[in-house]
Design an enzyme around this catalytic site. Structure first.
Site, PDB file in Angstrom:
ATOM      1  N   GLY A 162       9.199   1.887   7.399  1.00 23.30           N
ATOM      2  CA  GLY A 162       8.525   0.627   7.155  1.00 23.30           C
ATOM      3  C   GLY A 162       7.621   0.683   5.935  1.00 23.30           C
TER       4      GLY A 162
ATOM      5  N   LEU B  69       0.810  -1.224   0.000  1.00 23.34           N
ATOM      6  CA  LEU B  69       0.000   0.000   0.000  1.00 23.34           C
ATOM      7  C   LEU B  69       0.834   1.260   0.000  1.00 23.34           C
ATOM      8  CD1 LEU B  69      -2.658  -1.060   2.668  1.00 23.34           C
ATOM      9  CD2 LEU B  69      -2.902  -1.103   0.177  1.00 23.34           C
ATOM     10  N   GLY B  70       2.040   1.187   0.534  1.00 21.59           N
ATOM     11  CA  GLY B  70       2.869   2.383   0.595  1.00 21.59           C
ATOM     12  C   GLY B  70       4.147   2.154   1.346  1.00 21.59           C
ATOM     13  N   GLN B  71       5.007   3.163   1.322  1.00 19.95           N
ATOM     14  CA  GLN B  71       6.312   3.114   1.967  1.00 19.95           C
ATOM     15  C   GLN B  71       6.414   4.295   2.911  1.00 19.95           C
ATOM     16  OE1 GLN B  71       8.911   0.824   1.136  1.00 19.95           O
ATOM     17  NE2 GLN B  71      10.171   1.630   2.796  1.00 19.95           N
ATOM     18  N   GLY B  72       6.734   4.038   4.165  1.00 18.53           N
ATOM     19  CA  GLY B  72       6.882   5.098   5.148  1.00 18.53           C
ATOM     20  C   GLY B  72       8.331   5.350   5.491  1.00 18.53           C
TER      21      GLY B  72
ATOM     22  N   ASP C 243       4.381  14.314  13.488  1.00 23.07           N
ATOM     23  CA  ASP C 243       4.579  14.053  12.056  1.00 23.07           C
ATOM     24  C   ASP C 243       3.265  14.147  11.291  1.00 23.07           C
ATOM     25  OD1 ASP C 243       6.319  13.634   9.962  1.00 23.07           O
ATOM     26  OD2 ASP C 243       6.302  11.452  10.119  1.00 23.07           O
TER      27      ASP C 243
ATOM     28  N   LYS D  48       2.053  -3.214   8.801  1.00 21.98           N
ATOM     29  CA  LYS D  48       3.267  -2.410   8.635  1.00 21.98           C
ATOM     30  C   LYS D  48       4.465  -3.294   8.954  1.00 21.98           C
ATOM     31  CE  LYS D  48       3.531   1.907  10.065  1.00 21.98           C
ATOM     32  NZ  LYS D  48       3.717   3.104  10.932  1.00 21.98           N
TER      33      LYS D  48
END
Length: 506
Positions: free
Chosen positions: A188, A182-185, A301, A204
């Site tokens: 993680g 779903l995505g990159q943080g 954040d 995650k």
């Protein structure tokens, strides 16, 4: 690092990680003498793991140590939520009065997991897991002599046991397939998963390259489990029994706000009504964190990528890895720099003093992004005048032409009065002086109050508006935090939206 030491350390790391799963308490240490400098290594898994999970965990940490630490660094470690592997030129696992050489010390063992008193693990899905372990005072004292200061974190990791098995989550995500990503943080990746009971979850996946990241993992688990609000993402659990550390959240089908807001095609789904609900809902979530939850929490954040959207595009604040809580009688926290440039308050960047006002500043920037449909952090480069989004908005505010900054997709969907009110609230929250920024409960009142005849205070000038982009900036330039407030040609905005954490000395 000398070739001889690197080879000896690599061999030791392989030896201790091979031996630890079969050793008592999953702990094994060894040393190699007869060379300068000598090499020391140790590996240990938490007792919550079985032998096979321990073997997988230390193998993952071993490969990272060999790949990223050796042969360049004289010491290093790999840390997962289930194990730790470390090597050094120093006898870190020996008592303080042991001989420096320590060549025959491979049989000496110490406890690296000590819990002196009951550590309350987190409540997840109504179940509280509490694990209490006591060891001798001598071993506890020895733990505090840990040369890298990681003893406290190791105890916290050992004491935390939460409800999901690693194998179950790996299967749920189809072995972390890229099609489910779903995505990159900042520290993680997040994957969609379907549990055996049919529930959809967001997993995650974290790898702990530094102790700081391990702290963020347990900080997120500890804080998020204590708060419940319709505009906060729900933490369902975590896994610490495998080679990786996993957090499990409710799945939100529309992913994060930035995926829609900054996409020319997807942003059409974000009409005025939905954007206003995102602005208001995020304010309500922050107001709860700051003043209504059991613990006083600063997120640190707030940005578009940390606002998740459900099936009706209702917002939920996510990613509490950098969040901090503090007591009611504390005026501020002094912390290392952490967050995302472009959203970070000026007083926090310069002085490291953290209060709720830092979140309010970030929220103000986010509101201005939502109503304009523009990214704050790259607006300097995209602006014909070389101005930041904040500078453009401030210029139009003073000229009385703010409606020119409104996202063109919204122009036929809202009244000028409603749009200008949201602009005004964003500017009030993003003022340079923290004392002038309204508390979040007041922001909720400003946005949700039906009496729009109440005159809002005039905002003062936001920070960073004199910063201009430069086509001649050198690509290898690296500016410190002090330069972020200067009137130079260095942009205060990051080139991407990854969270950053500053190193703080112990």
């Amino acid at each position: 690092v000398a070739t001889g030491f690197a080879a000896a350390a690599a061999a030791l790391v392989r030896n201790v990680t091979a031996a630890a799963p079969g050793a008592k308490d999953y702990y094994y240490a060894a040393s190699a003498s007869g060379r300068a400098p000598p090499a020391y290594a140790a590996a240990q898994c938490w007792r919550s793991l079985n032998a096979s999970a321990c073997a997988a965990c230390v193998a993952s940490a071993r490969d990272r140590v060999l790949r990223e630490c050796l042969p360049a660094a004289p010491e290093g470690y790999g840390l997962n939520a289930g194990c730790v592997v470390r090597y050094s030129t120093r006898p870190f696992y020996l008592p303080a009065n042991a001989a420096a050489g320590g060549g025959g010390s491979s049989g000496r063992r110490i406890a690296v997991i000590v819990v002196a008193s009951v550590f309350s693990a987190v409540a997840v899905m109504g179940i509280v897991f509490i694990w209490t372990r006591r060891r001798s005072r001598a071993r506890d004292d020895l733990l505090h002599d840990d040369m890298d200061g990681s003893g406290e974190m190791i105890r916290a990791i050992a004491a935390s046991q939460l409800g999901f098995k690693y194998g179950e989550l790996r299967a749920a995500t189809d072995e972390f397939s890229q099609t489910n990503k779903l995505g990159q943080g900042g520290y993680g990746s997040v994957y969609r998963g379907v549990l055996s009971d049919g529930r959809e979850v967001a997993v995650k996946r974290l790898f702990f390259h530094t102790r700081q990241w391990a702290e963020q993992f347990f900080n997120e688990v500890k804080l998020v489990s204590q708060v419940q609000h319709k505009n906060l993402v729900k933490l369902l659990g975590c896994s610490v029994d495998g080679p990786e550390s996993l957090l499990v959240y409710e799945y939100l089908c529309n992913t994060s706000l930035d995926h829609s807001l900054f996409d020319a095609f997807k942003k059409t789904a974000l009409d005025w009504e939905r954007r206003f609900e995102i602005v208001l809902g995020t304010a309500e979530g922050l107001s709860y964190l700051h003043s209504a939850s059991e613990v006083r929490i600063i997120h640190r954040d707030i940005k578009a990528s940390n606002i998740l959207l459900d099936e009706r595009f209702r917002p939920k604040i996510a990613d509490f890895g950098l969040a901090r809580n503090f007591m009611e009688d504390q005026s501020h926290l002094s912390t290392g720099l952490a967050g995302t440039f472009g959203y970070m308050a000026p007083e926090y960047i310069v002085h490291g003093q953290l209060t709720e006002k830092a979140d309010i500043y970030s929220y103000g920037v986010l509101v201005l992004e939502i109503i304009t449909g523009r990214k704050s952090h790259n607006s300097v480069a995209s602006s014909a005048e070389g101005l930041s989004l904040m500078a453009l908005i401030w210029r139009h505010y003073n000229a009385g032409t703010l409606m020119e900054m409104l996202d063109p997709n919204l122009r036929e969907q809202c009244t000028e009065e409603d749009a200008l009110r949201v602009f005004h609230v964003g500017l009030l929250c993003a003022q340079a002086s923290p004392n002038l920024r309204p508390p979040m409960w007041k922001v909720v009142e400003m946005l949700s109050g039906r009496d729009h005849k109440v005159v809002l205070p005039r905002p003062t000038q936001p920070p960073f508006i004199n910063v201009k982009g430069s086509k001649n900036a050198k690509s290898d330039d690296s500016s410190g935090s002090a330069s972020l407030l200067s009137n130079s040609d260095k942009s205060p905005f990051s080139l991407n939206q990854l969270s950053v954490s500053g190193v703080q000395a112990r």
